[in-house]
Scaffold this motif. Structure first.
Motif, PDB file in Angstrom:
ATOM      1  N   LEU A   1      94.695  19.537 -49.820  1.00 49.55           N
ATOM      2  CA  LEU A   1      94.950  19.805 -48.400  1.00 49.55           C
ATOM      3  C   LEU A   1      93.664  19.701 -47.587  1.00 49.55           C
ATOM      4  O   LEU A   1      93.672  19.171 -46.464  1.00 49.55           O
ATOM      5  CB  LEU A   1      95.569  21.198 -48.207  1.00 49.55           C
ATOM      6  N   ILE A   2      92.575  20.216 -48.150  1.00 52.86           N
ATOM      7  CA  ILE A   2      91.289  20.134 -47.419  1.00 52.86           C
ATOM      8  C   ILE A   2      90.937  18.657 -47.202  1.00 52.86           C
ATOM      9  O   ILE A   2      90.577  18.240 -46.101  1.00 52.86           O
ATOM     10  CB  ILE A   2      90.167  20.845 -48.215  1.00 52.86           C
ATOM     11  N   LYS A   3      91.102  17.877 -48.263  1.00 55.57           N
ATOM     12  CA  LYS A   3      90.767  16.452 -48.160  1.00 55.57           C
ATOM     13  C   LYS A   3      91.637  15.738 -47.127  1.00 55.57           C
ATOM     14  O   LYS A   3      91.214  14.776 -46.500  1.00 55.57           O
ATOM     15  CB  LYS A   3      90.928  15.772 -49.520  1.00 55.57           C
ATOM     16  N   MET A   4      92.855  16.225 -46.959  1.00 56.48           N
ATOM     17  CA  MET A   4      93.750  15.619 -45.965  1.00 56.48           C
ATOM     18  C   MET A   4      93.440  16.118 -44.558  1.00 56.48           C
ATOM     19  O   MET A   4      94.099  15.713 -43.593  1.00 56.48           O
ATOM     20  CB  MET A   4      95.218  15.964 -46.293  1.00 56.48           C
ATOM     21  N   GLY A   5      92.482  17.022 -44.462  1.00 58.32           N
ATOM     22  CA  GLY A   5      92.177  17.604 -43.157  1.00 58.32           C
ATOM     23  C   GLY A   5      93.208  18.630 -42.735  1.00 58.32           C
ATOM     24  O   GLY A   5      93.329  18.979 -41.564  1.00 58.32           O
ATOM     25  N   LYS A   6      93.956  19.159 -43.684  1.00 57.02           N
ATOM     26  CA  LYS A   6      95.044  20.084 -43.375  1.00 57.02           C
ATOM     27  C   LYS A   6      94.721  21.538 -43.735  1.00 57.02           C
ATOM     28  O   LYS A   6      95.573  22.409 -43.641  1.00 57.02           O
ATOM     29  CB  LYS A   6      96.317  19.677 -44.126  1.00 57.02           C
ATOM     30  N   ALA A   7      93.503  21.774 -44.187  1.00 56.91           N
ATOM     31  CA  ALA A   7      93.106  23.155 -44.476  1.00 56.91           C
ATOM     32  C   ALA A   7      91.608  23.290 -44.231  1.00 56.91           C
ATOM     33  O   ALA A   7      90.869  22.318 -44.344  1.00 56.91           O
ATOM     34  CB  ALA A   7      93.439  23.506 -45.919  1.00 56.91           C
ATOM     35  N   TYR A   8      91.193  24.484 -43.844  1.00 57.55           N
ATOM     36  CA  TYR A   8      89.774  24.694 -43.559  1.00 57.55           C
ATOM     37  C   TYR A   8      89.347  26.103 -43.960  1.00 57.55           C
ATOM     38  O   TYR A   8      90.162  27.024 -44.043  1.00 57.55           O
ATOM     39  CB  TYR A   8      89.482  24.466 -42.067  1.00 57.55           C
ATOM     40  N   VAL A   9      88.039  26.199 -44.216  1.00 56.90           N
ATOM     41  CA  VAL A   9      87.490  27.516 -44.530  1.00 56.90           C
ATOM     42  C   VAL A   9      87.142  28.199 -43.225  1.00 56.90           C
ATOM     43  O   VAL A   9      86.418  27.638 -42.399  1.00 56.90           O
ATOM     44  CB  VAL A   9      86.239  27.388 -45.438  1.00 56.90           C
ATOM     45  N   ASP A  10      87.699  29.389 -43.022  1.00 57.39           N
ATOM     46  CA  ASP A  10      87.439  30.138 -41.800  1.00 57.39           C
ATOM     47  C   ASP A  10      86.532  31.314 -42.147  1.00 57.39           C
ATOM     48  O   ASP A  10      86.658  31.902 -43.221  1.00 57.39           O
ATOM     49  CB  ASP A  10      88.767  30.646 -41.217  1.00 57.39           C
ATOM     50  N   SER A  11      85.624  31.640 -41.227  1.00 60.96           N
ATOM     51  CA  SER A  11      84.679  32.724 -41.509  1.00 60.96           C
ATOM     52  C   SER A  11      84.770  33.841 -40.481  1.00 60.96           C
ATOM     53  O   SER A  11      83.859  34.639 -40.331  1.00 60.96           O
ATOM     54  CB  SER A  11      83.257  32.155 -41.567  1.00 60.96           C
ATOM     55  N   LEU A  12      85.871  33.858 -39.761  1.00 60.89           N
ATOM     56  CA  LEU A  12      86.106  34.994 -38.850  1.00 60.89           C
ATOM     57  C   LEU A  12      86.360  36.253 -39.676  1.00 60.89           C
ATOM     58  O   LEU A  12      86.793  36.171 -40.824  1.00 60.89           O
ATOM     59  CB  LEU A  12      87.329  34.727 -37.973  1.00 60.89           C
ATOM     60  N   SER A  13      86.129  37.396 -39.057  1.00 56.51           N
ATOM     61  CA  SER A  13      86.456  38.646 -39.757  1.00 56.51           C
ATOM     62  C   SER A  13      87.970  38.844 -39.697  1.00 56.51           C
ATOM     63  O   SER A  13      88.662  38.198 -38.908  1.00 56.51           O
ATOM     64  CB  SER A  13      85.763  39.821 -39.067  1.00 56.51           C
ATOM     65  N   GLU A  14      88.418  39.775 -40.501  1.00 59.30           N
ATOM     66  CA  GLU A  14      89.858  40.052 -40.544  1.00 59.30           C
ATOM     67  C   GLU A  14      90.390  40.420 -39.154  1.00 59.30           C
ATOM     68  O   GLU A  14      91.431  39.944 -38.723  1.00 59.30           O
ATOM     69  CB  GLU A  14      90.101  41.217 -41.512  1.00 59.30           C
ATOM     70  N   ASP A  15      89.613  41.263 -38.459  1.00 62.34           N
ATOM     71  CA  ASP A  15      90.027  41.685 -37.118  1.00 62.34           C
ATOM     72  C   ASP A  15      90.090  40.514 -36.154  1.00 62.34           C
ATOM     73  O   ASP A  15      91.016  40.407 -35.346  1.00 62.34           O
ATOM     74  CB  ASP A  15      89.059  42.729 -36.556  1.00 62.34           C
ATOM     75  N   GLU A  16      89.083  39.650 -36.237  1.00 57.00           N
ATOM     76  CA  GLU A  16      89.066  38.495 -35.334  1.00 57.00           C
ATOM     77  C   GLU A  16      90.259  37.580 -35.605  1.00 57.00           C
ATOM     78  O   GLU A  16      90.888  37.078 -34.689  1.00 57.00           O
ATOM     79  CB  GLU A  16      87.761  37.708 -35.505  1.00 57.00           C
ATOM     80  N   ILE A  17      90.553  37.422 -36.894  1.00 59.54           N
ATOM     81  CA  ILE A  17      91.689  36.557 -37.240  1.00 59.54           C
ATOM     82  C   ILE A  17      92.958  37.099 -36.597  1.00 59.54           C
ATOM     83  O   ILE A  17      93.741  36.362 -36.005  1.00 59.54           O
ATOM     84  CB  ILE A  17      91.850  36.444 -38.778  1.00 59.54           C
ATOM     85  N   ARG A  18      93.109  38.396 -36.661  1.00 60.14           N
ATOM     86  CA  ARG A  18      94.298  39.012 -36.081  1.00 60.14           C
ATOM     87  C   ARG A  18      94.328  38.802 -34.561  1.00 60.14           C
ATOM     88  O   ARG A  18      95.336  38.428 -33.988  1.00 60.14           O
ATOM     89  CB  ARG A  18      94.329  40.506 -36.421  1.00 60.14           C
ATOM     90  N   GLU A  19      93.180  39.046 -33.962  1.00 59.02           N
ATOM     91  CA  GLU A  19      93.069  38.891 -32.515  1.00 59.02           C
ATOM     92  C   GLU A  19      93.386  37.462 -32.066  1.00 59.02           C
ATOM     93  O   GLU A  19      94.118  37.258 -31.110  1.00 59.02           O
ATOM     94  CB  GLU A  19      91.616  39.174 -32.133  1.00 59.02           C
ATOM     95  N   TYR A  20      92.808  36.509 -32.775  1.00 59.61           N
ATOM     96  CA  TYR A  20      92.966  35.091 -32.410  1.00 59.61           C
ATOM     97  C   TYR A  20      94.399  34.607 -32.604  1.00 59.61           C
ATOM     98  O   TYR A  20      94.770  33.567 -32.111  1.00 59.61           O
ATOM     99  CB  TYR A  20      92.060  34.220 -33.289  1.00 59.61           C
ATOM    100  N   ARG A  21      95.175  35.380 -33.372  1.00 58.23           N
ATOM    101  CA  ARG A  21      96.511  34.876 -33.685  1.00 58.23           C
ATOM    102  C   ARG A  21      97.433  34.902 -32.473  1.00 58.23           C
ATOM    103  O   ARG A  21      98.429  34.198 -32.415  1.00 58.23           O
ATOM    104  CB  ARG A  21      97.125  35.692 -34.836  1.00 58.23           C
ATOM    105  N   GLY A  22      97.084  35.692 -31.465  1.00 56.71           N
ATOM    106  CA  GLY A  22      97.936  35.774 -30.278  1.00 56.71           C
ATOM    107  C   GLY A  22      99.093  36.731 -30.495  1.00 56.71           C
ATOM    108  O   GLY A  22      99.072  37.530 -31.422  1.00 56.71           O
ATOM    109  N   THR A  23     100.080  36.650 -29.615  1.00 58.88           N
ATOM    110  CA  THR A  23     101.237  37.523 -29.729  1.00 58.88           C
ATOM    111  C   THR A  23     102.495  36.674 -29.658  1.00 58.88           C
ATOM    112  O   THR A  23     102.412  35.458 -29.505  1.00 58.88           O
ATOM    113  CB  THR A  23     101.268  38.548 -28.580  1.00 58.88           C
ATOM    114  N   VAL A  24     103.616  37.353 -29.720  1.00 58.88           N
ATOM    115  CA  VAL A  24     104.879  36.615 -29.663  1.00 58.88           C
ATOM    116  C   VAL A  24     104.990  35.837 -28.352  1.00 58.88           C
ATOM    117  O   VAL A  24     105.538  34.757 -28.289  1.00 58.88           O
ATOM    118  CB  VAL A  24     106.080  37.589 -29.792  1.00 58.88           C
ATOM    119  N   THR A  25     104.430  36.441 -27.300  1.00 58.78           N
ATOM    120  CA  THR A  25     104.574  35.792 -25.991  1.00 58.78           C
ATOM    121  C   THR A  25     103.360  34.928 -25.620  1.00 58.78           C
ATOM    122  O   THR A  25     103.439  34.118 -24.706  1.00 58.78           O
ATOM    123  CB  THR A  25     104.767  36.856 -24.891  1.00 58.78           C
TER     124      THR A  25
END
Ligand code: ATP
Ligand code: MG
Length: 752
Positions: free
Chosen positions: A111-135
């Motif tokens: 998947l990485i080779k296909m450009g379909k996956a990446y290593v992210d280095s955000l913290s757990e909290d940031e990941i949650r924040e960046y995910r947005g909300t239902v709306t």
């Protein structure tokens, strides 16, 4: 399959076979080995293995072991045991997700080779924040722009263990504004420096469920990946992974069904683990738990559990199944199968004065099923034991068993009649002297002419064997328990000295019995020995909870209280009422009259049981309920009552703890029923706390003595009746607040 209505899963499977989508149906049961399986798992097992069997496919048993910190071999064994016990066979097909770790890793690299996956280095909290909300859409991490080379390098170093837990994760690159939030670049791998019970320390990264599950299914050639509804939103990832990797067909598809929930219990392994580790039950196979090991130890049969799973069907919407349905299922299975024998749980001695010698009575094991053969001999002799509550000196109306006036039949034996009741110094009945009617023997033509209303179980004193009996009730007292505060304090009752007819002990242990009039029982597979036989109660003969809950719904306002007493008719108790009456007199030691009132009045009975959950003082509580509460109900509708069972329990508790006297309790009750305040508040506000301190009581006694010299003289001259006069005076002077027991003792001392 035959004529049973097809469920939606089988419809899908049949269509897929018909269309040629698959040649063979392959399903899997994929538990995580982090606890013992429960009856919900039994449902999943019966679906997955059942479908494979019905369509000549196979079902894999796969341990979904991707979380190293919670899993263990002992759970793997428990899962295997459970599947086998339910009668299914995975053959060669036992698998572990951990065996696929290398393959899954390779797919991630792809998947990485296909450009379909990446290593992210955000913290757990940031990941949650960046995910947005239902709306609101999410926002992609800046690390998503890393080059393929950098991603490959970082991912490999994650695997080698170069980073700390949480420093990086691998994510799929999908769509940060997808309506399905699960598709907003889901996590595929995380770093976990933890020992895995099978893979050891080889891995520092572990795949997430969403990545591992679909790939494991694909690797195993699974066709129908059947899971519970909470995975509905994960289905998009499931498909995305398999489609993006362009795996060659055939590939699996995911289908969801409603998970099984049952009332009066908890089902998740996490909650079960809490009960086990907290010592609230005796291990994973405690017969009160909804674990398969628990049901098995209790004496449930695999058939009864599978029938239950069949009967509740496969639904697409979550609901809660009444545990009574499971109890029905085991009764239904055992009723035609198991021998009926006699056991006495609470023995009362009966001596038959006109009987000498001994004999053996022939008794069928299956008295209600004519076609089924089998009988045993029951020894009969002069000294017997019957159930304590099968005799009543002051029988409630409708009591059908032995009384000083009413004869009764000893099951499979003779009719006896009570001649004398022997009591100990405390007035407890210790023995019945009886006579039997020689012409009344069961199985012969009864020429005694004696009419009886029922037959009771009994055992011969010299031949009976002592056994331990464990009576189980529901583990939780509430329908939808929240936690340990809802545990039913009476879920286990151990009876050490029950007596059983000797034939039962000589049977092979792995057998179930109906103890007549008591329920179904099973020799405890762990603790049973010939020296110390132990039997578990599987289930009662009828649903003792049903009446309560059903009638609760029907009883809207006016309790249809004492019909029986009012018109003076002898209305026999229903079976359920009788069972309640027995329980109250036998287990809770309530007197016959109180038990009779409660058993016949659904509202009072419920009220009492509810209160009992908060305050385990049956005698005190039942008195308040039968007297005070019942009186209040004569002029107030049930729904208008200002107090509830918890208030009454608090009141009883204050009596039990000697905080208030019973007399003051009546006064508090009056207040409660008018104001609706809680009893502790009333006692506090009105200063009604009982006075138990002699230093406060003695001066009052001195005063009473000083004011009544004549009575003191009379008392001292031998008029004992005046004792009560002094007590009454003292209590009156303290406004009823003095502790009567202490007043009693102190007055006695003073007047000596
Ligand atoms: P729990 O929350 O009890 O631990 P789980 O879903 O995490 O349950 P798993 O070991 O992952 O437990 O489940 C194995 C399989 O059993 C899964 O396919 C799951 O969907 C199914 N399953 C679990 N609980 C139930 C249930 N109550 N009813 C039906 N199927 C269930
Ligand atoms: Mg789980």
């Amino acid at each position: 399959m035959n004529n049973k209505k097809k469920d939606f899963l089988r419809t899908i499977v049949e269509n897929d076979l018909k269309s040629g989508k698959y040649k063979e149906i392959v399903t899997r049961f994929p538990p995580e080995p982090n606890g013992f399986p429960h009856i919900g798992h039994a449902k999943s097992i019966s679906i997955n293995f059942g479908i494979a069997r019905d369509y000549n496919g196979h079902c894999n048993l796969r341990m979904d072991d991707t979380n190293p910190t919670k899993e263990d071999t002992k759970y793997v064994e428990a899962l295997e045991d459970a599947v086998r016990w339910l009668g299914f066979d995975w053959g060669e097909n036992l698998y572990f997700t951990s065996d696929y770790f290398s393959q899954i890793y390779d797919y991630a690299v792809q998947l990485i080779k296909m450009g379909k996956a990446y290593v992210d280095s955000l913290s757990e909290d940031e990941i949650r924040e960046y995910r947005g909300t239902v709306t609101e859409p999410g926002k992609r991490s800046k690390y998503a722009n890393r080059s393929i080379e950098e991603n490959l390098d970082l991912f490999e170093r994650m695997k080698k263990g170069e980073f700390k837990d949480g420093e990086h994760v691998l994510r799929a690159k999908i769509d940060m504004s997808a309506a399905n939030m699960k598709m907003r670049d889901p996590l595929l791998y995380r770093i976990r420096h933890a020992h895995h019970f099978r893979a050891g320390d080889e891995w520092s990264i572990y795949p997430m469920y969403d990545f591992a599950h679909c790939l494991s299914d694909y690797i195993e050639g699974v066709t129908h990946s059947i899971c519970t509804l909470e995975f509905e939103n994960n289905r998009d990832i499931y498909n995305w992974v398999l489609d993006t990797l362009e795996l060659k067909p055939p590939r699996p598809y995911q289908y969801e069904f409603a998970r099984l929930n049952i009332n009066y219990t908890v089902m998740s392994k996490r909650k079960l683990l809490e009960l086990v580790e907290g010592g609230y039950v005796n291990g994973w196979d405690d017969p009160r738990l909804p674990t398969i090991a628990g049901y098995r130890r209790r004496g449930y049969t695999p058939e009864s559990i599978l029938n239950f799973c069949d009967q509740i069907g496969i639904a697409k919407a979550n609901s809660v199944v009444d545990v009574a349905q499971l109890e029905f299922s085991i009764r239904d299975d055992l009723n035609p199968k198991v021998p009926r024998v006699m056991c006495v749980l609470d023995p009362l001695k009966v001596t038959i004065e006109n009987y000498e010698g001994s004999e053996e009575l022939e008794a069928p094991y299956y008295p209600h099923d004519v076609p089924k053969e089998g009988s045993r001999k029951i020894p009969f002799s002069k000294e017997l034991y019957i159930e304590r509550d099968d005799f009543s000196e002051n029988p409630p109306k409708g009591y059908y068993r032995l009384t000083p006036e009413q004869p009764v039949r000893l099951r499979h034996g003779y009719i006896i009649t009570c001649k004398e009741v022997i009591k100990d110094a405390n007035g407890n009945i210790v023995e019945i002297k009886a006579e039997y009617y020689p012409d009344s023997k069961s199985g012969t033509k009864d020429t005694s002419g004696i009419k009886v209303k029922s037959a009771i179980q009994w055992v011969s004193a010299t031949d009976a064997k002592k056994i331990e009996v464990r009576l189980y009730d529901r583990l939780f007292k509430t329908e939808a328990p929240e936690g340990i505060e809802d545990l039913n304090p009476n879920s286990l009752q151990i009876i050490k000295n029950a007596l059983i007819e000797p034939a039962v002990i000589t049977q092979k242990p792995d057998e179930r019995f109906q103890f007549e009039r008591q329920g179904y029982f099973y020799a405890d597979p762990v603790d049973y020995s010939d020296e110390h036989p132990v039997f578990n109660k599987i289930v009662g003969l009828k649903d003792s909870w049903a009446k309560k809950t059903k009638e609760k719904k029907v009883t809207t306002s006016k309790p249809q209280a004492k019909k029986v007493q009012i018109d003076g008719e002898v209305v026999p108790m229903s079976k359920e009422e009788q069972a309640l009456f027995d329980k109250y007199t036998n287990d809770l030691k309530l007197n016959n009259e109180v038990a009779n009132t409660l058993a016949r009045d659904a509202f009072l009975c419920d009220f009492f049981e509810e209160a009992l959950c908060t305050c385990n003082a049956p005698v005190t509580l039942s008195n308040i309920v039968v007297n005070e509460v019942a009186r209040e109900l004569k002029h107030t509708e049930a729904k208008e009552l200002k107090f509830n069972p918890v208030h009454i329990a608090q009141l009883a508790k204050m009596i039990e703890e000697d905080i208030i006297s019973s007399k003051i309790a009546k006064q508090v009750f009056e207040d409660m029923s008018k104001s609706g305040e809680n009893p502790a508040q009333i006692v506090e506000a009105k200063g009604l706390v009982q006075i138990s301190d002699p230093a406060q009581i003695l001066p009052v006694i001195d005063e009473v003595i000083a004011n009544n010299p004549d009575n003191v003289a009379k008392y001292k001259a031998g008029n004992n009746k005046l004792f009560g006069f002094f007590i009454g005076q003292v209590l009156k002077k303290t406004g009823g607040k003095a502790n009567p027991k202490i007043v009693n003792a102190l007055v006695k001392q003073k007047l000596m």
